[in-house]
Every structure is written in structure tokens, then in C-alpha cells.
Scaffold this motif. Structure first.
Motif, PDB file in Angstrom:
ATOM      1  N   SER A  63       3.900  10.118  -7.405  1.00  0.00           N
ATOM      2  CA  SER A  63       5.024  10.513  -8.239  1.00  0.00           C
ATOM      3  C   SER A  63       4.626  10.555  -9.714  1.00  0.00           C
ATOM      4  CB  SER A  63       6.161   9.534  -8.013  1.00  0.00           C
ATOM      5  OG  SER A  63       7.245   9.887  -8.787  1.00  0.00           O
ATOM      6  N   SER A  64       3.815   9.586 -10.161  1.00  0.00           N
ATOM      7  CA  SER A  64       3.378   9.586 -11.559  1.00  0.00           C
ATOM      8  C   SER A  64       2.485  10.784 -11.852  1.00  0.00           C
ATOM      9  CB  SER A  64       2.633   8.291 -11.871  1.00  0.00           C
ATOM     10  OG  SER A  64       3.506   7.202 -11.788  1.00  0.00           O
ATOM     11  N   ASN A  65       1.638  11.165 -10.875  1.00  0.00           N
ATOM     12  CA  ASN A  65       0.809  12.355 -11.083  1.00  0.00           C
ATOM     13  C   ASN A  65       1.654  13.604 -11.189  1.00  0.00           C
ATOM     14  OD1 ASN A  65      -1.788  11.361 -11.237  1.00  0.00           O
ATOM     15  ND2 ASN A  65      -1.899  11.080  -9.050  1.00  0.00           N
TER      16      ASN A  65
ATOM     17  N   ALA B 139       0.831  -1.207   0.000  1.00  0.00           N
ATOM     18  CA  ALA B 139       0.000   0.000   0.000  1.00  0.00           C
ATOM     19  C   ALA B 139       0.864   1.254   0.000  1.00  0.00           C
ATOM     20  CB  ALA B 139      -0.929  -0.002   1.215  1.00  0.00           C
ATOM     21  N   ALA B 140       1.955   1.235   0.782  1.00  0.00           N
ATOM     22  CA  ALA B 140       2.834   2.412   0.830  1.00  0.00           C
ATOM     23  C   ALA B 140       3.482   2.653  -0.528  1.00  0.00           C
ATOM     24  CB  ALA B 140       3.902   2.226   1.905  1.00  0.00           C
ATOM     25  N   TYR B 141       3.941   1.574  -1.182  1.00  0.00           N
ATOM     26  CA  TYR B 141       4.571   1.734  -2.496  1.00  0.00           C
ATOM     27  C   TYR B 141       3.572   2.189  -3.550  1.00  0.00           C
ATOM     28  CZ  TYR B 141       6.975   0.669  -6.758  1.00  0.00           C
ATOM     29  OH  TYR B 141       7.528   0.779  -7.994  1.00  0.00           O
ATOM     30  N   PHE B 142       2.335   1.673  -3.432  1.00  0.00           N
ATOM     31  CA  PHE B 142       1.279   2.059  -4.379  1.00  0.00           C
ATOM     32  C   PHE B 142       0.981   3.548  -4.275  1.00  0.00           C
ATOM     33  CE2 PHE B 142      -3.177   2.348  -5.613  1.00  0.00           C
ATOM     34  CZ  PHE B 142      -3.159   1.651  -6.797  1.00  0.00           C
ATOM     35  N   ILE B 143       0.813   4.042  -3.026  1.00  0.00           N
ATOM     36  CA  ILE B 143       0.495   5.464  -2.832  1.00  0.00           C
ATOM     37  C   ILE B 143       1.650   6.336  -3.311  1.00  0.00           C
ATOM     38  CG2 ILE B 143       0.050   7.207  -1.069  1.00  0.00           C
ATOM     39  CD1 ILE B 143      -1.413   5.070   0.504  1.00  0.00           C
ATOM     40  N   GLY B 144       2.877   5.954  -2.978  1.00  0.00           N
ATOM     41  CA  GLY B 144       4.029   6.756  -3.377  1.00  0.00           C
ATOM     42  C   GLY B 144       4.220   6.808  -4.871  1.00  0.00           C
TER      43      GLY B 144
ATOM     44  N   PRO C 159       9.108   9.715  -3.440  1.00  0.00           N
ATOM     45  CA  PRO C 159       8.339  10.741  -4.157  1.00  0.00           C
ATOM     46  C   PRO C 159       8.747  12.158  -3.806  1.00  0.00           C
ATOM     47  CG  PRO C 159       6.874   9.094  -3.353  1.00  0.00           C
ATOM     48  CD  PRO C 159       8.176   8.826  -2.721  1.00  0.00           C
ATOM     49  N   VAL C 160       9.259  12.368  -2.583  1.00  0.00           N
ATOM     50  CA  VAL C 160       9.730  13.710  -2.209  1.00  0.00           C
ATOM     51  C   VAL C 160      10.899  14.123  -3.096  1.00  0.00           C
ATOM     52  CG1 VAL C 160      10.658  15.064  -0.325  1.00  0.00           C
ATOM     53  CG2 VAL C 160       8.969  13.329   0.144  1.00  0.00           C
ATOM     54  N   SER C 161      11.837  13.195  -3.295  1.00  0.00           N
ATOM     55  CA  SER C 161      12.985  13.470  -4.151  1.00  0.00           C
ATOM     56  C   SER C 161      12.558  13.714  -5.596  1.00  0.00           C
ATOM     57  CB  SER C 161      13.955  12.290  -4.076  1.00  0.00           C
ATOM     58  OG  SER C 161      14.934  12.422  -5.049  1.00  0.00           O
ATOM     59  N   THR C 162      11.551  12.922  -6.065  1.00  0.00           N
ATOM     60  CA  THR C 162      11.085  13.100  -7.442  1.00  0.00           C
ATOM     61  C   THR C 162      10.403  14.448  -7.633  1.00  0.00           C
ATOM     62  OG1 THR C 162      10.755  10.732  -7.499  1.00  0.00           O
ATOM     63  CG2 THR C 162       9.794  11.992  -9.262  1.00  0.00           C
TER      64      THR C 162
END
Lengths: 86, 84, 100
Positions: free
Chosen positions: A66-68, A57-62, C68-71
Motif C-alpha cells: 500500500s505504501s508503494n 508477515a501478512a500485515y507487513f506485506i500488505g 491494500p485492495v481498497s487503498t
């Protein structure tokens, strides 16, 4: 080996090759999003414990966040370069 | 093939190829391209830490590596503003 | 640590190693900033899969929160860098017109 696991693995390999070979940037981002979902599913199927669900779940949300962010930046850069008004 | 040995050699390959890419990759005069190429040897070091079971070193390196990007980005943009 | 025992080959380390090798070639050979950032995301996905296949779950959670913070920092920096470069080029091309 499970049939579901094998199917997700084959999908992941095909999508990974298409990320490397495609020239269009928007299409490449679409395949990247599909590959992130496949890796998240593989993580959830690999760990036989409730902690694996938390990691997936954490990897999915992250990865979705990032893709957005990448998609928003692609739109802004295309508007800045003046081709494509979307 | 064992996964530990495979991870160790993959880390070495990433370290060597990333360093060669930083030194003589395409369009290396742009500082932003060079900063993005720097991420590959950092990831190779992460894989070597992972193969030797250094968990605390791996966590610290991942956390610091996302902070050092902020400093480098700030420096590159400031330099580009001063040269204009 | 023996991960791949009991005969059959595991699928998650195989996909992760494939992602890391393809991403390493892709980050070096592409030249546009957004292509490089997309390939970097690809590479980090492979790293998280390989960490999970070593059963280091806390490190995997921390990596997937921090990455994602780094990205986002890289994307904001690249957008501002492209804008500054375009603005400076347009300004320097407008200068001879003003000089006449």
C-alpha cells in the motif's frame, strides 16, 4: 516489561506525532512506513504463538504494498501538477 | 481501564465525530472528499462490532466495505464525465 | 475477555488507540486527497492492531489482505478524478480563445 518492547513503543508514539504534525507529503509517507514497521513488530511480540508471526508477515506485506502504491501516485500527481520532475 | 469498554467508547466517539465531519467538514461540496470522510463512521461501526464479539459480522462488514468503495468511485467518475 | 491483566499495562492497545484518535482528526481536517488517503492508512493500521489485541487472528489476516485492495482502488480513482478535473478546466479556459 521488556526493554525492546518499550523502545518500539516510544518510537511508535514519536513517529505517530510526527505524521500528524509534518506538512510535507513525501516526509509524511516516510514516517507512515516507519510506523507500519513498528506496529508489525509489536504484533509479532504481543502474540506468544507461531500464528502471530503469520499475522505480522501478512500485515507487513500488505502495508508495504500500500505504501508503494501511495508513493507511485504521489510521483504521478507531482508530475501532473508540473512541479518537481521526479 | 478495561480494553473492551475503551474500544466501545472509542467506537461511539468515532461514529459521532465522523458523522459531524461528513455533514459540516471542510470542503464538503467535493464528492470525493465526502466519500473519504464516510470511511470514519464505517470504522466506528467496526469497532463497535469488535467490542460486542460479533466476529462474523465484522468479517462480512470489512469485506463488503472494500467492495462498496469500487461502486462509489465508479459512480463519481461517471458523473464527472457526464457533466463535462 | 480479560486482556490487560497481571498488573502491567499492555503496549499494543495503547498504540492502536493513539493511532485511531490521531487518524480520525487527521482525515477530517486535511483537504488534499493524498493526505486523506495517507491518514486513512494510518487509521487502518490502528484498527488491525486493536483486532490483534482481541486475539481475533483470522479477522486480522483477512483485514490486512483486503485493505491494500481498497487503498489501490481509492488511489486509481483519485488519480483519474484529478486528471478529469484538470482536463475540464484547461478545456474550458481554452474555449474563449476558440470563440474569438
Amino acid at each position: 516489561m521488556d526493554a525492546v518492547l518499550l523502545l518500539i513503543g516510544v518510537i511508535s508514539f514519536v513517529v505517530g506525532l510526527r505524521v500528524f504534525l509534518t506538512k510535507n507529503r513525501v516526509q509524511r509517507l516516510l514516517y507512515l512506513c516507519c510506523l507500519n514497521f513498528a506496529i508489525s513488530a509489536l504484533i509479532a511480540l504481543y502474540i506468544k504463538s507461531p500464528m502471530g508471526g503469520v499475522v505480522a508477515a501478512a500485515y507487513f506485506i500488505g502495508s508495504t504494498l500500500s505504501s508503494n502504491a501511495i508513493a507511485h501516485t504521489i510521483g504521478k500527481v507531482q508530475r501532473l501538477e508540473g512541479r518537481g520532475e521526479w | 481501564m478495561d480494553i473492551v469498554i475503551s474500544t466501545l467508547y472509542l467506537g461511539y466517539i468515532l461514529l459521532i465525530f465522523g458523522t459531524l465531519g461528513v455533514i459540516l467538514g471542510p470542503e464538503r461540496r467535493d464528492p470525493f472528499v465526502r466519500l473519504l470522510n464516510i470511511e470514519i463512521p464505517a470504522l466506528g461501526v467496526m469497532l463497535i462490532f469488535l467490542a460486542y464479539n460479533h466476529t462474523l459480522a465484522l468479517m462480512t462488514y470489512i469485506a463488503i466495505n472494500s467492495l462498496i468503495v469500487l461502486v462509489f468511485i465508479r459512480t463519481i467518475i461517471r458523473k464527472e464525465e457526464l457533466e463535462a | 475477555m480479560k486482556v490487560g491483566e497481571s498488573g502491567n499495562v499492555e503496549l499494543l492497545p495503547l498504540v492502536s488507540i493513539f493511532c485511531i484518535v490521531i487518524g480520525c482528526i487527521g482525515v477530517i481536517l486535511n483537504t488534499h486527497y493524498l493526505d486523506k488517503i495517507i491518514m486513512l492508512e494510518f487509521l487502518t493500521g490502528g484498527l488491525i492492531g486493536l483486532i490483534v489485541s482481541f486475539y481475533y487472528l483470522d479477522v486480522a489476516i483477512l483485514t490486512s489482505i483486503v485493505e491494500p485492495v481498497s487503498t489501490v482502488i481509492l488511489l486509481l480513482g483519485s488519480l483519474k478524478y484529478i486528471y478529469i478535473k484538470r482536463s475540464r478546466r484547461r478545456y474550458s479556459s481554452k474555449l474563449p480563445v476558440l470563440g474569438k
